[in-house]
Design a protein around this motif. Structure first.
Motif, PDB file in Angstrom:
ATOM      1  N   THR A 101       0.808  -1.169   0.001  1.00  0.00           N
ATOM      2  CA  THR A 101       0.080   0.012  -0.076  1.00  0.00           C
ATOM      3  C   THR A 101       0.852   1.051  -0.103  1.00  0.00           C
ATOM      4  O   THR A 101       0.156   2.267   0.077  1.00  0.00           O
ATOM      5  CB  THR A 101      -0.885   0.075   1.165  1.00  0.00           C
ATOM      6  OG1 THR A 101      -0.168   0.229   2.399  1.00  0.00           O
ATOM      7  CG2 THR A 101      -1.841  -1.070   1.280  1.00  0.00           C
ATOM      8  N   ALA A 102       2.295   1.153  -0.129  1.00  0.00           N
ATOM      9  CA  ALA A 102       3.002   2.479  -0.187  1.00  0.00           C
ATOM     10  C   ALA A 102       2.713   3.118  -1.365  1.00  0.00           C
ATOM     11  O   ALA A 102       2.531   2.499  -2.575  1.00  0.00           O
ATOM     12  CB  ALA A 102       4.561   1.899   0.247  1.00  0.00           C
ATOM     13  N   ALA A 103       2.996   4.440  -1.266  1.00  0.00           N
ATOM     14  CA  ALA A 103       2.905   5.130  -2.255  1.00  0.00           C
ATOM     15  C   ALA A 103       4.043   4.994  -3.281  1.00  0.00           C
ATOM     16  O   ALA A 103       5.074   4.694  -3.219  1.00  0.00           O
ATOM     17  CB  ALA A 103       2.908   6.733  -1.940  1.00  0.00           C
ATOM     18  N   PRO A 104       3.581   4.758  -4.613  1.00  0.00           N
ATOM     19  CA  PRO A 104       4.560   4.196  -5.709  1.00  0.00           C
ATOM     20  C   PRO A 104       5.620   5.553  -6.002  1.00  0.00           C
ATOM     21  O   PRO A 104       5.315   6.724  -5.505  1.00  0.00           O
ATOM     22  CB  PRO A 104       3.803   4.122  -6.886  1.00  0.00           C
ATOM     23  CG  PRO A 104       2.463   5.003  -6.948  1.00  0.00           C
ATOM     24  CD  PRO A 104       2.102   5.140  -5.256  1.00  0.00           C
ATOM     25  N   GLU A 105       6.863   5.141  -6.191  1.00  0.00           N
ATOM     26  CA  GLU A 105       7.820   6.160  -6.397  1.00  0.00           C
ATOM     27  C   GLU A 105       7.717   6.748  -7.690  1.00  0.00           C
ATOM     28  O   GLU A 105       7.051   6.140  -8.573  1.00  0.00           O
ATOM     29  CB  GLU A 105       9.291   5.231  -6.434  1.00  0.00           C
ATOM     30  CG  GLU A 105      10.419   6.175  -6.383  1.00  0.00           C
ATOM     31  CD  GLU A 105      11.764   5.391  -6.656  1.00  0.00           C
ATOM     32  OE1 GLU A 105      12.655   5.639  -7.350  1.00  0.00           O
ATOM     33  OE2 GLU A 105      11.830   4.596  -5.646  1.00  0.00           O
ATOM     34  N   GLU A 106       8.144   8.077  -7.873  1.00  0.00           N
ATOM     35  CA  GLU A 106       7.738   8.880  -8.919  1.00  0.00           C
ATOM     36  C   GLU A 106       8.735   8.092 -10.206  1.00  0.00           C
ATOM     37  O   GLU A 106       9.762   7.620 -10.049  1.00  0.00           O
ATOM     38  CB  GLU A 106       8.361  10.302  -8.990  1.00  0.00           C
ATOM     39  CG  GLU A 106       7.556  11.130  -7.849  1.00  0.00           C
ATOM     40  CD  GLU A 106       8.120  12.539  -8.091  1.00  0.00           C
ATOM     41  OE1 GLU A 106       8.493  12.873  -9.075  1.00  0.00           O
ATOM     42  OE2 GLU A 106       7.861  13.368  -6.973  1.00  0.00           O
ATOM     43  N   PRO A 107       8.060   8.207 -11.522  1.00  0.00           N
ATOM     44  CA  PRO A 107       8.654   7.683 -12.734  1.00  0.00           C
ATOM     45  C   PRO A 107      10.081   8.365 -12.918  1.00  0.00           C
ATOM     46  O   PRO A 107      10.121   9.607 -12.558  1.00  0.00           O
ATOM     47  CB  PRO A 107       7.703   7.632 -13.660  1.00  0.00           C
ATOM     48  CG  PRO A 107       6.789   8.836 -13.212  1.00  0.00           C
ATOM     49  CD  PRO A 107       6.576   8.706 -11.861  1.00  0.00           C
ATOM     50  N   PRO A 108      11.125   7.786 -13.200  1.00  0.00           N
ATOM     51  CA  PRO A 108      12.372   8.485 -13.492  1.00  0.00           C
ATOM     52  C   PRO A 108      12.108   9.647 -14.743  1.00  0.00           C
ATOM     53  O   PRO A 108      11.116   9.234 -15.862  1.00  0.00           O
ATOM     54  CB  PRO A 108      13.164   7.247 -14.026  1.00  0.00           C
ATOM     55  CG  PRO A 108      12.573   6.252 -14.308  1.00  0.00           C
ATOM     56  CD  PRO A 108      10.962   6.367 -13.639  1.00  0.00           C
ATOM     57  N   CYS A 109      12.682  10.668 -14.817  1.00  0.00           N
ATOM     58  CA  CYS A 109      12.499  11.688 -15.690  1.00  0.00           C
ATOM     59  C   CYS A 109      13.824  12.488 -15.440  1.00  0.00           C
ATOM     60  O   CYS A 109      14.436  12.678 -14.624  1.00  0.00           O
ATOM     61  CB  CYS A 109      11.108  12.454 -15.454  1.00  0.00           C
ATOM     62  SG  CYS A 109      11.141  13.456 -14.107  1.00  0.00           S
ATOM     63  N   VAL A 110      14.051  13.198 -16.653  1.00  0.00           N
ATOM     64  CA  VAL A 110      15.226  14.274 -16.712  1.00  0.00           C
ATOM     65  C   VAL A 110      14.681  15.542 -16.824  1.00  0.00           C
ATOM     66  O   VAL A 110      13.654  15.999 -17.379  1.00  0.00           O
ATOM     67  CB  VAL A 110      16.013  14.158 -18.072  1.00  0.00           C
ATOM     68  CG1 VAL A 110      17.225  15.031 -18.235  1.00  0.00           C
ATOM     69  CG2 VAL A 110      16.399  12.580 -18.157  1.00  0.00           C
ATOM     70  N   ASN A 111      15.255  16.434 -15.961  1.00  0.00           N
ATOM     71  CA  ASN A 111      14.725  17.930 -15.828  1.00  0.00           C
ATOM     72  C   ASN A 111      15.534  18.688 -16.758  1.00  0.00           C
ATOM     73  O   ASN A 111      16.692  18.485 -17.012  1.00  0.00           O
ATOM     74  CB  ASN A 111      14.915  18.364 -14.425  1.00  0.00           C
ATOM     75  CG  ASN A 111      13.788  17.934 -13.715  1.00  0.00           C
ATOM     76  OD1 ASN A 111      12.702  17.564 -13.726  1.00  0.00           O
ATOM     77  ND2 ASN A 111      14.368  17.416 -12.321  1.00  0.00           N
ATOM     78  N   PHE A 112      14.620  19.656 -17.749  1.00  0.00           N
ATOM     79  CA  PHE A 112      15.351  20.552 -18.615  1.00  0.00           C
ATOM     80  C   PHE A 112      15.216  21.992 -18.016  1.00  0.00           C
ATOM     81  O   PHE A 112      14.141  22.331 -17.735  1.00  0.00           O
ATOM     82  CB  PHE A 112      14.982  20.044 -20.019  1.00  0.00           C
ATOM     83  CG  PHE A 112      15.474  18.943 -20.632  1.00  0.00           C
ATOM     84  CD1 PHE A 112      16.360  18.848 -21.088  1.00  0.00           C
ATOM     85  CD2 PHE A 112      14.438  17.879 -20.352  1.00  0.00           C
ATOM     86  CE1 PHE A 112      16.918  17.565 -21.478  1.00  0.00           C
ATOM     87  CE2 PHE A 112      14.771  16.658 -20.876  1.00  0.00           C
ATOM     88  CZ  PHE A 112      15.931  16.367 -21.385  1.00  0.00           C
ATOM     89  N   ALA A 113      16.464  22.666 -18.393  1.00  0.00           N
ATOM     90  CA  ALA A 113      16.146  24.090 -18.383  1.00  0.00           C
ATOM     91  C   ALA A 113      16.697  24.757 -19.644  1.00  0.00           C
ATOM     92  O   ALA A 113      17.937  24.649 -19.844  1.00  0.00           O
ATOM     93  CB  ALA A 113      17.179  24.737 -17.064  1.00  0.00           C
ATOM     94  N   PHE A 114      15.709  25.161 -20.568  1.00  0.00           N
ATOM     95  CA  PHE A 114      15.956  25.647 -21.804  1.00  0.00           C
ATOM     96  C   PHE A 114      16.074  27.139 -21.769  1.00  0.00           C
ATOM     97  O   PHE A 114      15.223  27.814 -21.215  1.00  0.00           O
ATOM     98  CB  PHE A 114      15.092  25.419 -22.941  1.00  0.00           C
ATOM     99  CG  PHE A 114      14.978  23.943 -22.992  1.00  0.00           C
ATOM    100  CD1 PHE A 114      15.757  23.293 -23.976  1.00  0.00           C
ATOM    101  CD2 PHE A 114      13.735  23.159 -22.591  1.00  0.00           C
ATOM    102  CE1 PHE A 114      15.766  21.761 -24.233  1.00  0.00           C
ATOM    103  CE2 PHE A 114      13.699  21.617 -22.997  1.00  0.00           C
ATOM    104  CZ  PHE A 114      14.802  21.090 -23.581  1.00  0.00           C
TER     105      PHE A 114
END
Length: 196
Positions: free
Chosen positions: A58-71
């Motif tokens: 029942t634990a909250a799922p971990e956020e999916p992996p993503c890459v952050n960008f600053a354009f």
């Protein structure tokens, strides 16, 4: 004005009044115990068993992996600061596709269909400057080496650059249209003692 109540098995409650200015007087924020039906000494409070056990199912799922960008846009805002657009995307995609899918200017004056190669790596109009996060990008291709041999080493072709893998995480800072940018980046080496 507002109150915040922290309750964990009815152990403690607090009321918080924020500070504000009115005329020339300043009222200070204060934290005072909230009067409840049970009385207790505030000098010795010990919480026992206040953290509930978590069930792995029942634990909250971990956020999916993503890459952050600053354009960073090549044009400055009216106040003289750079125009930065923040986006996130999954790794494993071409930088060109990420920029076009997120409405980030990539081609500038070469934006018309007949003025660029549409991702073939032959025109070099999708050139970007990698300010930070080059470790998340794919190695330089032969087409990039050929087209960018007279450019700085941190210039890349967005159509030839793959960003990470599907499970990658991190930050990539990209300067759009680096040949027309209105500001200069200063690269400084950080001594090992300061970086950790």
């Amino acid at each position: 004005m507002g109150s915040v109540q922290l309750n964990s098995s009815h152990l403690a409650s607090f009321s918080f009044t924020p500070s504000f200015k009115h005329g020339s007087r300043t009222r200070r924020a204060h934290l005072r115990p909230f009067r409840s039906q049970t009385s207790f000494s505030t000098s010795r409070i010990r919480a026992v068993g206040t953290i509930p056990e978590t069930d792995p199912q029942t634990a909250a799922p971990e956020e999916p992996p993503c890459v952050n960008f600053a354009f960073v846009s090549s044009v400055l805002l009216p106040d003289g600061t750079p125009d930065v657009h923040l986006r996130t995307a999954c790794g494993g995609q071409k930088l060109r596709d990420i920029m076009l899918d997120n409405n980030i200017e990539l081609y500038g004056p070469y934006g018309r269909p007949l003025l660029n190669c549409a991702g073939g790596g032959t025109c070099a109009t999708c050139m970007v400057e990698v300010v930070q996060g080059k470790e998340l990008l794919s190695p330089v291709t032969d087409k990039e080496k050929e087209k960018l041999k007279k450019k700085p080493k941190n210039y890349r072709l967005a159509c030839q650059t793959t960003v990470g893998k599907p499970d990658s995480r991190g930050l990539v800072v990209i300067q759009q249209l680096p040949e027309w940018k209105a500001h200069e980046w200063k690269y400084e080496k950080v001594p090992l003692s300061e970086s950790s």
